[in-house]
Design an enzyme around this catalytic site. Structure first.
Site, PDB file in Angstrom:
ATOM      1  NE  ARG A 108      -4.340  -0.258   2.465  1.00 54.16           N
ATOM      2  CZ  ARG A 108      -5.243  -1.237   2.615  1.00 54.16           C
ATOM      3  NH1 ARG A 108      -4.880  -2.482   2.520  1.00 54.16           N
ATOM      4  NH2 ARG A 108      -6.498  -0.942   2.831  1.00 54.16           N
ATOM      5  NE  ARG A 117     -16.699  -3.823   3.425  1.00 51.36           N
ATOM      6  CZ  ARG A 117     -15.429  -3.808   3.042  1.00 51.36           C
ATOM      7  NH1 ARG A 117     -15.052  -4.482   1.974  1.00 51.36           N
ATOM      8  NH2 ARG A 117     -14.536  -3.119   3.721  1.00 51.36           N
TER       9      ARG A 117
HETATM   10  P1  AMP Z   1      -8.307  -3.553   4.278  1.00 54.67           P
HETATM   11  O1  AMP Z   1      -9.207  -4.596   4.833  1.00 54.67           O
HETATM   12  O2  AMP Z   1      -7.268  -4.103   3.333  1.00 54.67           O
HETATM   13  O3  AMP Z   1      -9.052  -2.386   3.667  1.00 54.67           O
HETATM   14  O4  AMP Z   1      -7.471  -2.972   5.520  1.00 54.67           O
HETATM   15  C1  AMP Z   1      -8.109  -2.371   6.632  1.00 54.67           C
HETATM   16  C2  AMP Z   1      -7.124  -1.449   7.364  1.00 54.67           C
HETATM   17  O5  AMP Z   1      -5.982  -2.209   7.823  1.00 54.67           O
HETATM   18  C3  AMP Z   1      -6.517  -0.340   6.512  1.00 54.67           C
HETATM   19  O6  AMP Z   1      -7.352   0.797   6.433  1.00 54.67           O
HETATM   20  C4  AMP Z   1      -5.213  -0.058   7.265  1.00 54.67           C
HETATM   21  O7  AMP Z   1      -5.443   0.682   8.453  1.00 54.67           O
HETATM   22  C5  AMP Z   1      -4.783  -1.447   7.682  1.00 54.67           C
HETATM   23  N1  AMP Z   1      -3.955  -2.100   6.618  1.00 54.67           N
HETATM   24  C6  AMP Z   1      -4.294  -3.179   5.856  1.00 54.67           C
HETATM   25  N2  AMP Z   1      -3.312  -3.494   4.994  1.00 54.67           N
HETATM   26  C7  AMP Z   1      -2.332  -2.584   5.199  1.00 54.67           C
HETATM   27  C8  AMP Z   1      -1.058  -2.349   4.605  1.00 54.67           C
HETATM   28  N3  AMP Z   1      -0.601  -3.123   3.595  1.00 54.67           N
HETATM   29  N4  AMP Z   1      -0.308  -1.310   5.076  1.00 54.67           N
HETATM   30  C9  AMP Z   1      -0.744  -0.538   6.091  1.00 54.67           C
HETATM   31  N5  AMP Z   1      -1.934  -0.687   6.684  1.00 54.67           N
HETATM   32  C10 AMP Z   1      -2.739  -1.702   6.253  1.00 54.67           C
END
Ligand code: AMP
Length: 227
Positions: free
Chosen positions: A91, A130
């Protein structure tokens, strides 16, 4: 056997998780979702989970060092011996560079980046409707993939709730973070293409799940044919 590493990118709610799960199953790869790994750490109350919880609830990103440690641990699991589909990772540019180093040490590289594009207005609509099962984490969409008539999870009967980071203010913050920190990762892979052999393909994610899946499959078939 060469391990294969694919990355699914896209804004929150673009459908990365759904498509990554399908791809992982079809290609017999493991799925590495850093969001799922972090949510599991929060649920288990580990020290990582305790550090990540507030950051996640605000829509900001967890530190690159922690994320790369989590991913490295996953890469070496037996279930990832054929390779992996990354969902929600990398990310940031630092994570992309870190992933390149982790794979290079294993004699591998990222093969293909698939970017799922969905307009912001559609993202906001999707995330506001969702819901997730409190017991088994199955995802629902109140209009497109609704739960049973009793409003409970059709798989396990659990209650449904909105994920804390799907609250409207947090969604806007997550979109901003995506544009500022994650969009450059797509440019990085697109520009590095010649040197790293990583292909980048963009698909229109505003169509049905099956249509998006078959588009991704077609793009990967081209990659497969060129291997
Ligand atoms: P997601 O389910 O992938 O949308 O992730 C939910 C939350 O987890 C994000 O908004 C971030 O706060 C954290 N997160 C997930 N993946 C990452 C990543 N690769 N780098 C940093 N934070 C992450």
């Amino acid at each position: 056997m060469t391990r294969r590493y694919l990355i699914l990118m896209g804004a929150p709610g673009a459908g990365k998780g759904t498509q990554a799960a399908r791809l992982a199953q079809e290609w017999e790869l493991c799925r590495i979702s850093t969001g799922d790994l972090l949510r599991a750490a929060v649920a288990a109350g580990t020290s990582l989970g305790q550090r990540a919880e507030a950051i996640m609830a605000s829509g900001d990103l967890v530190s690159d060092g922690l994320i790369l440690e989590l991913v490295e641990e996953e890469l070496d699991r037996e279930s990832c011996s054929r390779g992996a589909v990354f969902d929600g990772f990398p990310r940031t540019l630092e994570q992309a560079i870190g992933l390149g180093d982790l794979l290079e040490r294993r004699g591998c590289a990222v093969e293909q980046v698939i970017v799922i594009e969905v307009p912001d207005s559609e993202i906001v609509r999707r995330l506001s409707e969702r819901r997730v099962c409190e017991s088994c984490e199955k995802l629902y969409h109140l209009s497109f993939d609704p739960p049973g008539d009793d409003g409970r999870c059709t798989a396990c009967g659990g209650g449904l709730r909105r994920r804390p980071d799907d609250e409207p203010d947090t969604v806007l913050r997550r979109l901003e973070v995506y544009r500022e920190q994650t969009q450059p990762v797509i440019d990085y892979y697109a520009n590095e293409r010649g040197a790293s052999q990583t292909g980048v393909a963009t698909v229109d994610g505003s169509r049905s799940i099956d249509e998006v899946a078959s588009d991704i499959r077609e793009r990967l078939a081209v990659v497969e044919a060129e291997r």
